[in-house]
Design a protein around this motif. Structure first.
Motif, short mmCIF file in Angstrom:
data_model
loop_
_atom_site.label_atom_id
_atom_site.label_comp_id
_atom_site.label_asym_id
_atom_site.label_seq_id
_atom_site.Cartn_x
_atom_site.Cartn_y
_atom_site.Cartn_z
N ARG A 132 0.80 -1.23 0.00
CA ARG A 132 0.00 0.00 0.00
C ARG A 132 0.83 1.27 0.00
O ARG A 132 0.28 2.37 -0.02
N SER A 133 2.14 1.17 0.03
CA SER A 133 2.98 2.38 0.03
C SER A 133 2.99 2.98 -1.37
O SER A 133 2.78 2.30 -2.37
N ALA A 134 3.25 4.27 -1.43
CA ALA A 134 3.26 4.98 -2.72
C ALA A 134 4.43 4.54 -3.60
O ALA A 134 4.31 4.45 -4.80
N ALA A 135 5.57 4.29 -2.97
CA ALA A 135 6.76 3.88 -3.72
C ALA A 135 7.12 2.45 -3.37
O ALA A 135 6.94 2.01 -2.24
N PHE A 136 7.61 1.73 -4.35
CA PHE A 136 8.04 0.36 -4.12
C PHE A 136 9.44 0.39 -3.53
O PHE A 136 10.41 0.63 -4.22
N GLU A 137 9.53 0.19 -2.22
CA GLU A 137 10.81 0.20 -1.52
C GLU A 137 10.92 -1.04 -0.64
O GLU A 137 10.64 -0.99 0.55
N PRO A 138 11.34 -2.16 -1.23
CA PRO A 138 11.47 -3.36 -0.41
C PRO A 138 12.67 -3.25 0.52
O PRO A 138 13.61 -2.51 0.25
N TRP A 139 12.65 -3.99 1.61
CA TRP A 139 13.79 -4.01 2.51
C TRP A 139 14.20 -5.46 2.73
O TRP A 139 13.38 -6.37 2.74
N ALA A 140 15.51 -5.64 2.86
CA ALA A 140 16.07 -6.97 3.05
C ALA A 140 15.96 -7.36 4.51
O ALA A 140 16.39 -6.63 5.39
N VAL A 141 15.36 -8.50 4.77
CA VAL A 141 15.24 -9.01 6.13
C VAL A 141 16.51 -9.76 6.51
O VAL A 141 16.97 -9.69 7.64
N THR A 142 17.08 -10.47 5.56
CA THR A 142 18.34 -11.19 5.78
C THR A 142 19.46 -10.40 5.15
O THR A 142 19.29 -9.78 4.09
N PRO A 143 20.64 -10.42 5.77
CA PRO A 143 21.79 -9.66 5.18
C PRO A 143 22.29 -10.31 3.91
O PRO A 143 22.12 -11.46 3.67
#
Length: 143
Positions: A132-143
């Motif tokens: 639902r965010s305006a920009a697609f900004e995934p974040w890495a859960v694992t390093p």
């Protein structure tokens, strides 16, 4: 004797030097200079299924549908409200190919977790993004 060994090499090099440039047809040269050549067809059109869509899954609250599809030259995920509306696509890059699923809804029916193989070296990482965010900004859960 020494000249007899070198002479065939020199002759072969001279013969191959004539092959250094490819022959060009006059019509091709003329079309290039006039700028009338059609655009190149990407190789992906010949070797990949760019119209793929599949792996449909329903969010835990039953209000959204998610599936995997091609996004440009990448693979990606698409999310659409079940009641209708427009689908949002997220270019995730190459998804990992493990034995099980590569993406899943989280229990809040808002976030999606997916496995990604960044370089194709089987060093799979887990990423999460907010649908639902305006920009697609995934974040890495694992390093």
């Amino acid at each position: 004797m020494h000249l007899a060994r070198i002479l065939p090499l020199v002759l072969a090099a001279c013969a191959l030097a004539g092959c250094a440039t490819a022959p060009r047809h006059a019509a091709l040269t003329q079309a290039e200079s006039a700028g009338t050549l059609p655009p190149l067809v990407p190789m992906r059109r010949f070797v990949a299924n760019i119209d793929f869509a599949g792996g449909y899954t329903l969010s835990p609250d039953g209000t959204h549908l998610m599936w995997s599809q091609a996004v440009g030259t990448d693979s990606g995920l698409a999310v659409r409200p079940l009641a209708g509306g427009t689908a949002r696509t997220f270019a995730t890059g190459y998804l990992a190919r493990p034995a099980g699923p590569t993406y899943v809804w989280l229990q809040d029916s808002r976030h999606v977790a997916y496995l990604k193989d960044l370089r194709g070296d089987e060093n799979t990482q887990l990423h999460v993004f907010d649908t639902r965010s305006a920009a697609f900004e995934p974040w890495a859960v694992t390093p």
